[in-house]
Write a protein that holds these residues in place. Structure first.
Motif, PDB file in Angstrom:
ATOM      1  N   ARG A  18       0.839  -1.192   0.000  1.00 30.59           N
ATOM      2  CA  ARG A  18       0.000   0.000   0.000  1.00 30.59           C
ATOM      3  C   ARG A  18       0.880   1.249   0.000  1.00 30.59           C
ATOM      4  NH1 ARG A  18      -0.507   1.813   5.365  1.00 30.59           N
ATOM      5  NH2 ARG A  18       0.249   0.332   6.913  1.00 30.59           N
ATOM      6  N   PRO A  19       0.292   2.423  -0.206  1.00 34.60           N
ATOM      7  CA  PRO A  19       1.093   3.650  -0.243  1.00 34.60           C
ATOM      8  C   PRO A  19       1.809   3.918   1.085  1.00 34.60           C
ATOM      9  CG  PRO A  19      -1.086   4.031  -1.191  1.00 34.60           C
ATOM     10  CD  PRO A  19      -1.124   2.671  -0.559  1.00 34.60           C
ATOM     11  N   ASN A  20       2.982   4.514   0.965  1.00 35.61           N
ATOM     12  CA  ASN A  20       3.725   5.052   2.124  1.00 35.61           C
ATOM     13  C   ASN A  20       4.278   4.005   3.083  1.00 35.61           C
ATOM     14  OD1 ASN A  20       3.083   7.710   1.229  1.00 35.61           O
ATOM     15  ND2 ASN A  20       1.076   7.525   2.220  1.00 35.61           N
ATOM     16  N   THR A  21       4.547   2.804   2.595  1.00 36.18           N
ATOM     17  CA  THR A  21       5.198   1.811   3.448  1.00 36.18           C
ATOM     18  C   THR A  21       6.713   1.794   3.248  1.00 36.18           C
ATOM     19  OG1 THR A  21       4.813   0.075   1.797  1.00 36.18           O
ATOM     20  CG2 THR A  21       3.163   0.323   3.567  1.00 36.18           C
ATOM     21  N   GLY A  65      -0.376   2.653 -21.656  1.00 33.32           N
ATOM     22  CA  GLY A  65      -1.710   2.650 -21.084  1.00 33.32           C
ATOM     23  C   GLY A  65      -1.744   2.983 -19.614  1.00 33.32           C
ATOM     24  N   THR A  66      -0.617   3.328 -19.019  1.00 35.66           N
ATOM     25  CA  THR A  66      -0.613   3.698 -17.615  1.00 35.66           C
ATOM     26  C   THR A  66      -0.079   5.109 -17.474  1.00 35.66           C
ATOM     27  OG1 THR A  66       1.633   2.912 -17.179  1.00 35.66           O
ATOM     28  CG2 THR A  66      -0.149   1.308 -16.945  1.00 35.66           C
ATOM     29  N   THR A  67      -0.252   5.682 -16.285  1.00 31.30           N
ATOM     30  CA  THR A  67       0.161   7.057 -16.064  1.00 31.30           C
ATOM     31  C   THR A  67       1.315   7.159 -15.085  1.00 31.30           C
ATOM     32  OG1 THR A  67      -1.490   7.278 -14.315  1.00 31.30           O
ATOM     33  CG2 THR A  67      -2.132   7.950 -16.519  1.00 31.30           C
ATOM     34  N   ARG A  68       1.896   5.998 -14.740  1.00 31.70           N
ATOM     35  CA  ARG A  68       2.999   6.008 -13.795  1.00 31.70           C
ATOM     36  C   ARG A  68       4.062   5.022 -14.218  1.00 31.70           C
ATOM     37  NH1 ARG A  68       2.860   6.580  -7.315  1.00 31.70           N
ATOM     38  NH2 ARG A  68       5.021   6.045  -6.895  1.00 31.70           N
ATOM     39  N   ASP A  69       5.337   5.427 -14.086  1.00 29.90           N
ATOM     40  CA  ASP A  69       6.443   4.552 -14.424  1.00 29.90           C
ATOM     41  C   ASP A  69       6.794   3.672 -13.226  1.00 29.90           C
ATOM     42  OD1 ASP A  69       6.697   5.753 -16.909  1.00 29.90           O
ATOM     43  OD2 ASP A  69       8.101   7.262 -16.164  1.00 29.90           O
ATOM     44  N   TYR A  70       7.504   2.583 -13.504  1.00 30.34           N
ATOM     45  CA  TYR A  70       8.053   1.820 -12.395  1.00 30.34           C
ATOM     46  C   TYR A  70       9.561   1.717 -12.599  1.00 30.34           C
ATOM     47  CZ  TYR A  70       8.229  -2.449 -15.315  1.00 30.34           C
ATOM     48  OH  TYR A  70       8.487  -3.376 -16.283  1.00 30.34           O
ATOM     49  N   ASN A  71      10.277   1.530 -11.514  1.00 25.36           N
ATOM     50  CA  ASN A  71      11.728   1.431 -11.559  1.00 25.36           C
ATOM     51  C   ASN A  71      12.157  -0.017 -11.465  1.00 25.36           C
ATOM     52  OD1 ASN A  71      12.093   4.208 -11.635  1.00 25.36           O
ATOM     53  ND2 ASN A  71      12.154   4.392  -9.413  1.00 25.36           N
ATOM     54  N   THR A  87       7.131  -0.830  -7.537  1.00 19.36           N
ATOM     55  CA  THR A  87       5.836  -0.455  -8.114  1.00 19.36           C
ATOM     56  C   THR A  87       5.150   0.605  -7.253  1.00 19.36           C
ATOM     57  OG1 THR A  87       4.597  -2.157  -6.905  1.00 19.36           O
ATOM     58  CG2 THR A  87       5.559  -2.795  -9.016  1.00 19.36           C
ATOM     59  N   GLY A  88       4.120   1.218  -7.798  1.00 20.42           N
ATOM     60  CA  GLY A  88       3.363   2.229  -7.064  1.00 20.42           C
ATOM     61  C   GLY A  88       2.497   1.606  -5.979  1.00 20.42           C
ATOM     62  N   GLY A  89       2.164   2.405  -4.979  1.00 22.26           N
ATOM     63  CA  GLY A  89       1.326   1.924  -3.890  1.00 22.26           C
ATOM     64  C   GLY A  89      -0.088   1.623  -4.343  1.00 22.26           C
ATOM     65  N   ILE A  90      -0.625   0.493  -3.890  1.00 20.50           N
ATOM     66  CA  ILE A  90      -1.993   0.114  -4.260  1.00 20.50           C
ATOM     67  C   ILE A  90      -2.863   0.085  -3.013  1.00 20.50           C
ATOM     68  CG2 ILE A  90      -1.391  -1.146  -6.344  1.00 20.50           C
ATOM     69  CD1 ILE A  90      -1.458  -3.711  -4.768  1.00 20.50           C
ATOM     70  N   ASP A  91      -4.139   0.368  -3.206  1.00 21.50           N
ATOM     71  CA  ASP A  91      -5.084   0.425  -2.093  1.00 21.50           C
ATOM     72  C   ASP A  91      -6.423  -0.100  -2.568  1.00 21.50           C
ATOM     73  OD1 ASP A  91      -6.515   0.935   0.157  1.00 21.50           O
ATOM     74  OD2 ASP A  91      -6.504   3.108  -0.041  1.00 21.50           O
ATOM     75  N   ASP A 106      -8.943   7.122 -11.883  1.00 20.82           N
ATOM     76  CA  ASP A 106      -8.328   6.515 -13.056  1.00 20.82           C
ATOM     77  C   ASP A 106      -6.843   6.258 -12.823  1.00 20.82           C
ATOM     78  OD1 ASP A 106     -10.688   6.487 -14.437  1.00 20.82           O
ATOM     79  OD2 ASP A 106     -10.286   8.316 -15.567  1.00 20.82           O
ATOM     80  N   MET A 107      -6.169   7.215 -12.168  1.00 23.86           N
ATOM     81  CA  MET A 107      -4.749   7.022 -11.906  1.00 23.86           C
ATOM     82  C   MET A 107      -4.528   5.879 -10.919  1.00 23.86           C
ATOM     83  SD  MET A 107      -1.827   9.696 -10.562  1.00 23.86           S
ATOM     84  CE  MET A 107      -1.858  10.598 -12.110  1.00 23.86           C
ATOM     85  N   MET A 108      -5.374   5.785  -9.897  1.00 25.47           N
ATOM     86  CA  MET A 108      -5.260   4.685  -8.944  1.00 25.47           C
ATOM     87  C   MET A 108      -5.443   3.343  -9.654  1.00 25.47           C
ATOM     88  SD  MET A 108      -7.338   6.233  -5.658  1.00 25.47           S
ATOM     89  CE  MET A 108      -7.188   4.712  -4.729  1.00 25.47           C
ATOM     90  N   GLU A 109      -6.407   3.284 -10.563  1.00 18.36           N
ATOM     91  CA  GLU A 109      -6.648   2.057 -11.309  1.00 18.36           C
ATOM     92  C   GLU A 109      -5.452   1.717 -12.187  1.00 18.36           C
ATOM     93  OE1 GLU A 109      -9.482  -0.284 -11.486  1.00 18.36           O
ATOM     94  OE2 GLU A 109      -9.297   0.606  -9.494  1.00 18.36           O
ATOM     95  N   ASP A 110      -4.836   2.743 -12.799  1.00 16.16           N
ATOM     96  CA  ASP A 110      -3.665   2.513 -13.633  1.00 16.16           C
ATOM     97  C   ASP A 110      -2.504   1.970 -12.813  1.00 16.16           C
ATOM     98  OD1 ASP A 110      -4.770   3.256 -16.041  1.00 16.16           O
ATOM     99  OD2 ASP A 110      -4.137   5.340 -15.900  1.00 16.16           O
ATOM    100  N   ILE A 111      -2.321   2.525 -11.622  1.00 19.63           N
ATOM    101  CA  ILE A 111      -1.240   2.054 -10.755  1.00 19.63           C
ATOM    102  C   ILE A 111      -1.470   0.599 -10.368  1.00 19.63           C
ATOM    103  CG2 ILE A 111      -0.165   2.331  -8.489  1.00 19.63           C
ATOM    104  CD1 ILE A 111      -0.680   5.346  -8.757  1.00 19.63           C
ATOM    105  N   ARG A 112      -2.709   0.266 -10.025  1.00 19.70           N
ATOM    106  CA  ARG A 112      -3.032  -1.123  -9.674  1.00 19.70           C
ATOM    107  C   ARG A 112      -2.777  -2.056 -10.842  1.00 19.70           C
ATOM    108  NH1 ARG A 112      -8.970  -0.200  -6.949  1.00 19.70           N
ATOM    109  NH2 ARG A 112      -8.320   1.160  -5.237  1.00 19.70           N
ATOM    110  N   ARG A 113      -3.223  -1.639 -12.022  1.00 23.09           N
ATOM    111  CA  ARG A 113      -3.076  -2.482 -13.211  1.00 23.09           C
ATOM    112  C   ARG A 113      -1.595  -2.712 -13.519  1.00 23.09           C
ATOM    113  NH1 ARG A 113      -5.357   0.701 -16.479  1.00 23.09           N
ATOM    114  NH2 ARG A 113      -7.456   0.087 -15.850  1.00 23.09           N
TER     115      ARG A 113
END
Length: 227
Positions: A18-21, A65-71, A87-91, A106-113
């Motif tokens: 989840r976010p902020n861990t 198709g997503t709005t966030r990169d991963y490292n 990866t980005g935090g998911i909730d 939409d951004m949260m969904e993109d991060i989850r996907r």
């Protein structure tokens, strides 16, 4: 068999939570720790602040198709190497305390996907939680349940193992708080919880050893050993 293993790609290890861990802090700490050990440096010659100062050294991959990169970064440890992915935090609890109201749905969904795509490509998932006075978090449990029931996109691929990592264990009080996570022990996780502090560098070597022990062994490439 030998020919196949010689050209097998390195294992992919995915940080999820989840976010902020502190996933990104852990990503930087693990890659930094491996680099410092490879160069023969230790705490006696280099301060913790120098060892674990976050710096971006990973390759950034854009997923269509997503709005966030991963490292992602190649990590070499004890004669083996693997790819570490942040990866980005998911909730899963949109109305819960982790609700990112400043982020669009939409951004949260993109991060989850994007996160789930990374998990599907992985050989090992590190579920990153945090030691907190409130103990375990409902979203952590939701993520475990999701990972345990997610079906791989490719039928021939096995679901990756999941290891629990409790971050921010940087004091005796936090150590006591982290013990709450043993309640997840019988939920299909690989082994016991791993207690770390990404910012202080605590518990990183045992975690790296654990990663190597539960992922497909891949010897260092010639390019890695010659650099």
């Amino acid at each position: 068999g030998e020919l196949k293993s010689a050209f097998a790609p390195p294992a992919r290890v995915v940080l999820v939570g989840r976010p902020n861990t502190g996933k990104s802090s852990l990503f930087n700490a693990l890659t930094s720790k491996a680099e410092q050990v490879a160069k023969g440096l230790s705490h006696s010659s280099t301060s913790v602040g120098q060892l674990f100062l976050p710096h971006k050294k990973a390759v950034v991959s854009s997923i269509p198709g997503t709005t966030r990169d991963y490292n992602e970064s190649m990590v070499s440890w004890n004669g083996s190497e693997f790819v570490l992915i942040d990866t980005g935090g998911i909730d899963f609890n949109s109305e819960g305390p982790d609700d990112q109201r400043h982020v669009s749905w939409d951004m949260m969904e993109d991060i989850r996907r994007q996160c789930m795509m990374a998990v599907d490509s992985g050989d090992l998932v590190l579920l990153v939680c945090e030691a907190h006075s409130s103990g375990t978090h409902p979203t952590d449990l939701s993520i475990i349940n999701f990972l345990n029931h997610q079906k791989p996109l490719k039928p021939e691929k096995q679901r990756p193992q999941v290891c629990l990592v409790v971050n921010k264990v940087d004091s005796d009080i936090k150590q006591a708080m982290a013990m709450e996570f043993y309640e997840f022990a019988n939920m299909g996780l690989a082994g016991e919880p791993n207690f770390v502090s990404a910012t202080k560098g605590a518990g990183l070597e045992p975690l790296l050893d654990k990663i190597i022990s539960v992922t497909p062994a891949q010897p260092l490439s010639s390019s890695s050993t010659s650099s």
